[in-house]
Design a protein around this motif. Structure first.
Motif, PDB file in Angstrom:
ATOM      1  N   LYS A   1      18.707  49.535  68.823  1.00 12.49           N
ATOM      2  CA  LYS A   1      19.996  49.159  68.281  1.00 12.49           C
ATOM      3  C   LYS A   1      19.854  48.454  66.801  1.00 12.49           C
ATOM      4  O   LYS A   1      20.652  48.891  65.986  1.00 12.49           O
ATOM      5  N   TRP A   2      18.967  47.767  66.618  1.00 11.24           N
ATOM      6  CA  TRP A   2      18.575  47.131  65.144  1.00 11.24           C
ATOM      7  C   TRP A   2      18.334  48.171  64.204  1.00 11.24           C
ATOM      8  O   TRP A   2      18.816  47.907  63.251  1.00 11.24           O
ATOM      9  N   ILE A   3      17.657  49.243  64.429  1.00  8.46           N
ATOM     10  CA  ILE A   3      17.491  50.395  63.591  1.00  8.46           C
ATOM     11  C   ILE A   3      18.617  51.135  63.165  1.00  8.46           C
ATOM     12  O   ILE A   3      19.043  51.311  61.965  1.00  8.46           O
ATOM     13  N   ILE A   4      19.690  51.319  64.048  1.00  6.16           N
ATOM     14  CA  ILE A   4      20.893  51.600  63.900  1.00  6.16           C
ATOM     15  C   ILE A   4      21.545  50.883  62.933  1.00  6.16           C
ATOM     16  O   ILE A   4      22.433  51.268  61.953  1.00  6.16           O
ATOM     17  N   GLU A   5      21.559  49.700  63.111  1.00  2.00           N
ATOM     18  CA  GLU A   5      22.213  48.566  62.246  1.00  2.00           C
ATOM     19  C   GLU A   5      21.759  48.822  60.794  1.00  2.00           C
ATOM     20  O   GLU A   5      22.449  48.691  59.837  1.00  2.00           O
ATOM     21  N   VAL A   6      20.522  48.712  60.808  1.00  2.00           N
ATOM     22  CA  VAL A   6      19.594  48.891  59.469  1.00  2.00           C
ATOM     23  C   VAL A   6      20.083  50.041  58.717  1.00  2.00           C
ATOM     24  O   VAL A   6      20.588  50.298  57.538  1.00  2.00           O
ATOM     25  N   ILE A   7      20.156  51.256  59.355  1.00  2.00           N
ATOM     26  CA  ILE A   7      20.449  52.335  58.685  1.00  2.00           C
ATOM     27  C   ILE A   7      21.818  52.368  58.302  1.00  2.00           C
ATOM     28  O   ILE A   7      22.177  52.908  56.918  1.00  2.00           O
ATOM     29  N   ASP A   8      22.955  51.716  59.201  1.00  2.00           N
ATOM     30  CA  ASP A   8      24.192  51.686  58.543  1.00  2.00           C
ATOM     31  C   ASP A   8      24.355  50.952  57.423  1.00  2.00           C
ATOM     32  O   ASP A   8      25.115  51.032  56.496  1.00  2.00           O
ATOM     33  N   ASN A   9      23.572  49.693  57.250  1.00  2.00           N
ATOM     34  CA  ASN A   9      23.614  48.824  56.174  1.00  2.00           C
ATOM     35  C   ASN A   9      22.893  49.555  55.081  1.00  2.00           C
ATOM     36  O   ASN A   9      23.521  49.299  53.558  1.00  2.00           O
ATOM     37  N   THR A  10      22.053  50.193  55.112  1.00  2.00           N
ATOM     38  CA  THR A  10      21.393  51.215  54.040  1.00  2.00           C
ATOM     39  C   THR A  10      22.354  52.061  53.555  1.00  2.00           C
ATOM     40  O   THR A  10      22.390  52.261  52.295  1.00  2.00           O
ATOM     41  N   ARG A  11      22.989  52.794  54.266  1.00  2.00           N
ATOM     42  CA  ARG A  11      24.067  53.541  53.983  1.00  2.00           C
ATOM     43  C   ARG A  11      25.287  52.951  53.058  1.00  2.00           C
ATOM     44  O   ARG A  11      25.579  53.466  51.953  1.00  2.00           O
ATOM     45  N   ARG A  12      25.364  51.851  53.443  1.00  2.00           N
ATOM     46  CA  ARG A  12      26.534  51.159  52.883  1.00  2.00           C
ATOM     47  C   ARG A  12      26.019  50.662  51.335  1.00  2.00           C
ATOM     48  O   ARG A  12      26.589  50.840  50.302  1.00  2.00           O
ATOM     49  N   ASN A  13      24.854  50.130  51.367  1.00  2.00           N
ATOM     50  CA  ASN A  13      24.282  49.684  50.178  1.00  2.00           C
ATOM     51  C   ASN A  13      24.023  50.985  49.163  1.00  2.00           C
ATOM     52  O   ASN A  13      24.383  50.703  47.905  1.00  2.00           O
ATOM     53  N   LEU A  14      23.707  52.110  49.645  1.00  2.00           N
ATOM     54  CA  LEU A  14      23.545  53.190  48.638  1.00  2.00           C
ATOM     55  C   LEU A  14      25.049  53.663  48.286  1.00  2.00           C
ATOM     56  O   LEU A  14      25.098  53.888  47.310  1.00  2.00           O
ATOM     57  N   LYS A  15      25.792  53.568  49.045  1.00  2.00           N
ATOM     58  CA  LYS A  15      27.515  53.873  48.736  1.00  2.00           C
ATOM     59  C   LYS A  15      27.731  53.057  47.621  1.00  2.00           C
ATOM     60  O   LYS A  15      28.555  53.278  46.643  1.00  2.00           O
ATOM     61  N   ASN A  16      27.368  51.906  47.754  1.00  2.00           N
ATOM     62  CA  ASN A  16      27.563  50.952  46.400  1.00  2.00           C
ATOM     63  C   ASN A  16      27.093  50.906  45.429  1.00  2.00           C
ATOM     64  O   ASN A  16      26.797  49.774  44.640  1.00  2.00           O
ATOM     65  N   ASN A  17      26.107  51.920  45.098  1.00  2.00           N
ATOM     66  CA  ASN A  17      25.178  52.087  44.210  1.00  2.00           C
ATOM     67  C   ASN A  17      24.282  51.147  43.800  1.00  2.00           C
ATOM     68  O   ASN A  17      24.048  50.825  42.566  1.00  2.00           O
ATOM     69  N   THR A  18      23.618  50.797  44.754  1.00  2.00           N
ATOM     70  CA  THR A  18      22.554  49.769  44.636  1.00  2.00           C
ATOM     71  C   THR A  18      21.245  50.470  44.511  1.00  2.00           C
ATOM     72  O   THR A  18      21.069  51.682  44.474  1.00  2.00           O
ATOM     73  N   ASN A  19      20.252  49.613  43.688  1.00  2.00           N
ATOM     74  CA  ASN A  19      18.999  50.485  43.072  1.00  2.00           C
ATOM     75  C   ASN A  19      18.425  50.991  44.417  1.00  2.00           C
ATOM     76  O   ASN A  19      18.383  50.275  45.694  1.00  2.00           O
ATOM     77  N   VAL A  20      17.914  52.184  44.327  1.00  2.00           N
ATOM     78  CA  VAL A  20      17.523  53.217  45.582  1.00  2.00           C
ATOM     79  C   VAL A  20      16.113  52.822  46.110  1.00  2.00           C
ATOM     80  O   VAL A  20      15.950  52.345  47.358  1.00  2.00           O
ATOM     81  N   ALA A  21      15.083  52.415  44.954  1.00  2.00           N
ATOM     82  CA  ALA A  21      13.857  51.886  45.426  1.00  2.00           C
ATOM     83  C   ALA A  21      14.047  50.453  46.224  1.00  2.00           C
ATOM     84  O   ALA A  21      13.317  50.252  47.245  1.00  2.00           O
ATOM     85  N   ILE A  22      14.950  49.588  45.780  1.00  2.00           N
ATOM     86  CA  ILE A  22      15.106  48.292  46.480  1.00  2.00           C
ATOM     87  C   ILE A  22      15.812  48.497  47.625  1.00  2.00           C
ATOM     88  O   ILE A  22      15.378  47.724  48.522  1.00  2.00           O
ATOM     89  N   THR A  23      16.513  49.233  47.709  1.00  2.00           N
ATOM     90  CA  THR A  23      17.328  49.595  48.903  1.00  2.00           C
ATOM     91  C   THR A  23      16.154  49.982  49.870  1.00  2.00           C
ATOM     92  O   THR A  23      16.254  49.733  51.005  1.00  2.00           O
ATOM     93  N   PHE A  24      15.234  50.971  49.713  1.00  2.00           N
ATOM     94  CA  PHE A  24      14.270  51.571  50.493  1.00  2.00           C
ATOM     95  C   PHE A  24      13.582  50.137  51.107  1.00  2.00           C
ATOM     96  O   PHE A  24      13.294  50.058  52.302  1.00  2.00           O
TER      97      PHE A  24
END
Length: 309
Positions: free
Chosen positions: A276-299
């Protein structure tokens, strides 16, 4: 063209062409790999009255060379639209990746979409209608492409790939989820295969909870920064399979059937809380990428969060 799927849309368009009632502007919406380009080409050939599937001077394709289509790009498109056809009295302009049209570019294109020269047809392809202005959509005939049925996917796979065993064929059908392009990626794209292996290795190693993994996998993921959507989708598909196996141990509904040994192994060592935690992390990652955050930092943030539970 030997086209599979989207029968209702194709039949409607061909009847309109036959009856000389086809709209001059079209918006084809559907996921990457679903067949937008093939459908646009087939419609263009029908409009031009051509039977042979080859390049024609009066079927003009525009694809973005940058991250977006700007006003200057649209001016070039409008200039082409206003040129007379070379071979006959019709011309088709196909604009790929319409989601990359800026608001200014869409506004610049608006008048031409509304009143193109006689005999000119404009087809815009996009993955989602959300980024297309309502004023543009209101002037286009909209075709929303749905995923192919299981029978249609079987036909696609049998037509394009010979001698696949039933296990791999079933994996392809499940993994593609009705998107033919996903089946192509699965079989042909070496980067896609590497990403699948990388996703599995990350899921195995995060259970060790070693912070050095952030550096190790951060560097690996940076090589595939242009395929991050594929990576996250693959990660979700593995999590989904692990959860299903933990709950029912039913191999017939596993998407990644070719990786079943890995799925069984991970189902034995990963808790529901962790999944469940992994799914939440993936959802947050997608939101961050959609908001144009730095890709390397997001990873890096994603990997650090995956190690938390």
């Amino acid at each position: 063209m030997d086209f599979i799927g989207h029968e209702a849309i194709r039949k409607r368009v061909y009847n309109e062409i036959k009856n000389n009632a086809l709209s001059h502007a079209h918006l084809i919406i559907g996921e990457d790999g679903i067949g937008k380009s093939l459908l646009a080409k087939e419609i263009a050939l029908q409009i031009m009255g051509k039977n042979e599937d080859r390049e024609y001077i009066d079927i003009v394709h525009y694809k973005p060379s940058k991250l977006s289509f700007g006003v200057d790009d649209v001016r070039s498109i409008i200039s082409e639209i206003n040129k007379k056809p070379y071979e006959g009295n019709k011309k088709v302009i196909i604009i790929h990746e319409g989601n990359k049209l800026t608001i200014q570019a869409q506004n610049a294109l608006l008048k031409t979409i509304e009143e193109p020269p006689k005999g000119v047809f404009i087809i815009i392809l996009c993955e989602s209608g959300e980024l297309i202005l309502d004023t543009v959509k209101s002037r286009c005939q909209i075709h929303k492409l749905s995923p192919l049925s299981k029978i249609e996917m079987e036909s696609f796979i049998n037509k394009n790939y010979n001698n696949l065993d039933d296990k791999l064929k079933n994996t392809l059908i499940a993994f593609s989820a009705g998107i033919p392009g996903r089946a192509d990626k699965f079989l042909k794209d070496q980067d896609f295969k590497n990403i699948r292996d990388l996703a599995l290795n990350i899921l195995k190693d995060i259970n060790i909870r070693d912070e050095k993994l952030v550096i190790k996998y951060g560097e690996m993921l940076s090589k595939y920064s242009d395929k991050i959507d594929d990576f996250l989708a693959i990660l979700v598909s593995f999590i989904r399979d692990i959860i299903i196996y933990k709950e029912v141990e039913n191999l017939s509904i596993i998407i990644n059937g070719d990786k079943i040994d890995n799925i069984i192994e991970l189902s034995n060592i990963m808790s529901y809380k962790k999944l469940k935690w992994i799914i939440e992390v993936i959802d947050n990652t997608r939101r961050n990428l959609k908001n144009n955050t730095n890709v390397a930092i997001t990873f890096d943030v994603m990997l650090m969060n995956l190690l938390e539970v």
